[in-house]
Design a protein around this motif. Structure first.
Motif, PDB file in Angstrom:
ATOM      1  N   ASP A  73       6.212   5.406  -2.035  1.00 13.33           N
ATOM      2  CA  ASP A  73       7.627   5.285  -1.706  1.00 13.33           C
ATOM      3  C   ASP A  73       8.058   3.882  -2.107  1.00 13.33           C
ATOM      4  O   ASP A  73       7.854   2.927  -1.356  1.00 13.33           O
ATOM      5  N   PRO A  74       8.647   3.732  -3.293  1.00 12.51           N
ATOM      6  CA  PRO A  74       9.047   2.403  -3.762  1.00 12.51           C
ATOM      7  C   PRO A  74      10.067   1.708  -2.860  1.00 12.51           C
ATOM      8  O   PRO A  74      10.247   0.503  -2.942  1.00 12.51           O
ATOM      9  N   GLN A  75      10.705   2.470  -1.994  1.00 12.28           N
ATOM     10  CA  GLN A  75      11.705   1.900  -1.086  1.00 12.28           C
ATOM     11  C   GLN A  75      11.147   1.626   0.315  1.00 12.28           C
ATOM     12  O   GLN A  75      11.886   1.200   1.207  1.00 12.28           O
ATOM     13  N   ALA A  76       9.872   1.875   0.534  1.00 12.93           N
ATOM     14  CA  ALA A  76       9.273   1.667   1.859  1.00 12.93           C
ATOM     15  C   ALA A  76       9.437   0.220   2.294  1.00 12.93           C
ATOM     16  O   ALA A  76       9.345  -0.704   1.484  1.00 12.93           O
ATOM     17  N   THR A  77       9.707   0.043   3.590  1.00  4.35           N
ATOM     18  CA  THR A  77       9.783  -1.306   4.151  1.00  4.35           C
ATOM     19  C   THR A  77       8.870  -1.380   5.362  1.00  4.35           C
ATOM     20  O   THR A  77       8.714  -0.417   6.106  1.00  4.35           O
ATOM     21  N   VAL A  78       8.271  -2.541   5.533  1.00  4.74           N
ATOM     22  CA  VAL A  78       7.436  -2.802   6.700  1.00  4.74           C
ATOM     23  C   VAL A  78       7.817  -4.176   7.226  1.00  4.74           C
ATOM     24  O   VAL A  78       7.810  -5.158   6.490  1.00  4.74           O
ATOM     25  N   HIS A  79       8.166  -4.217   8.494  1.00  6.49           N
ATOM     26  CA  HIS A  79       8.499  -5.475   9.158  1.00  6.49           C
ATOM     27  C   HIS A  79       7.431  -5.749  10.196  1.00  6.49           C
ATOM     28  O   HIS A  79       7.093  -4.866  10.987  1.00  6.49           O
ATOM     29  N   GLY A  80       6.911  -6.959  10.179  1.00  5.15           N
ATOM     30  CA  GLY A  80       5.883  -7.349  11.127  1.00  5.15           C
ATOM     31  C   GLY A  80       6.392  -8.381  12.108  1.00  5.15           C
ATOM     32  O   GLY A  80       7.193  -9.242  11.753  1.00  5.15           O
ATOM     33  N   ALA A  88       0.819  -1.214   0.000  1.00  7.98           N
ATOM     34  CA  ALA A  88       0.000   0.000   0.000  1.00  7.98           C
ATOM     35  C   ALA A  88       0.854   1.265   0.000  1.00  7.98           C
ATOM     36  O   ALA A  88       0.405   2.316  -0.462  1.00  7.98           O
ATOM     37  N   LEU A  89       2.081   1.177   0.501  1.00 12.66           N
ATOM     38  CA  LEU A  89       2.976   2.331   0.524  1.00 12.66           C
ATOM     39  C   LEU A  89       3.836   2.426  -0.730  1.00 12.66           C
ATOM     40  O   LEU A  89       4.176   3.514  -1.168  1.00 12.66           O
ATOM     41  N   ARG A  90       4.171   1.285  -1.308  1.00  9.22           N
ATOM     42  CA  ARG A  90       5.056   1.266  -2.481  1.00  9.22           C
ATOM     43  C   ARG A  90       4.329   1.524  -3.793  1.00  9.22           C
ATOM     44  O   ARG A  90       4.933   1.964  -4.761  1.00  9.22           O
ATOM     45  N   THR A  91       3.038   1.199  -3.841  1.00  5.32           N
ATOM     46  CA  THR A  91       2.284   1.320  -5.093  1.00  5.32           C
ATOM     47  C   THR A  91       1.045   2.201  -4.892  1.00  5.32           C
ATOM     48  O   THR A  91       0.657   2.487  -3.766  1.00  5.32           O
ATOM     49  N   THR A  92       0.416   2.558  -5.989  1.00  5.60           N
ATOM     50  CA  THR A  92      -0.816   3.350  -5.916  1.00  5.60           C
ATOM     51  C   THR A  92      -2.066   2.478  -5.922  1.00  5.60           C
ATOM     52  O   THR A  92      -3.180   3.005  -5.950  1.00  5.60           O
ATOM     53  N   ALA A  93      -1.917   1.165  -5.871  1.00 10.79           N
ATOM     54  CA  ALA A  93      -3.068   0.265  -6.022  1.00 10.79           C
ATOM     55  C   ALA A  93      -4.175   0.550  -4.996  1.00 10.79           C
ATOM     56  O   ALA A  93      -5.345   0.699  -5.380  1.00 10.79           O
ATOM     57  N   LEU A  94      -3.855   0.617  -3.717  1.00  7.65           N
ATOM     58  CA  LEU A  94      -4.877   0.877  -2.696  1.00  7.65           C
ATOM     59  C   LEU A  94      -5.476   2.265  -2.885  1.00  7.65           C
ATOM     60  O   LEU A  94      -6.694   2.439  -2.849  1.00  7.65           O
ATOM     61  N   PHE A  95      -4.631   3.257  -3.103  1.00 11.86           N
ATOM     62  CA  PHE A  95      -5.117   4.618  -3.322  1.00 11.86           C
ATOM     63  C   PHE A  95      -6.080   4.674  -4.498  1.00 11.86           C
ATOM     64  O   PHE A  95      -7.154   5.278  -4.410  1.00 11.86           O
TER      65      PHE A  95
END
Length: 114
Positions: A67-74, A39-46
């Protein structure tokens, strides 16, 4: 400049936005992280959200920031999920995406420079 956001999903099973077509469908920390990262790297959700608006062309385009470089760690922490987001996405855009994905079932715990 990137920012690090520490987000908690206290009750992961309730972390669902009001529109099922936009909401998390994850089961587990890694899936939540992957869906938020996308959701942060692409515009798909938006774009899916924008098309559901009464006037899609009138939507503020700044909410489509990526932000194509966004990272999310869960990480699973007892009964809740902790997400650590590193991104250049503005805070208001991140919060908007989280509301779409998780509704009000998330907490912003801390924000630091990355």
């Amino acid at each position: 400049m990137a920012t690090r956001y520490y987000i908690s999903l206290p009750e992961p099973t309730r972390a669902r936005g009001s529109d099922p077509a936009l909401a998390f469908n994850a089961h587990g920390a890694e899936e939540f992280a992957a869906q938020l990262q996308d959701a942060l790297r692409t515009t798909a959700l938006f774009e899916r959200w924008r098309q559901r608006q009464e006037d899609p062309d009138g939507v503020d385009p700044s909410y489509g920031a990526t932000d194509p470089q966004a990272t999310v760690h869960g990480q699973q922490d007892n009964l809740h999920v902790v997400l650590v987001v590193t991104s250049t996405i503005p805070g208001n855009v991140l919060k908007h995406r989280l509301r779409l994905l998780a509704g009000s079932s998330w907490e912003l715990r801390d924000v630091t420079a990355a």
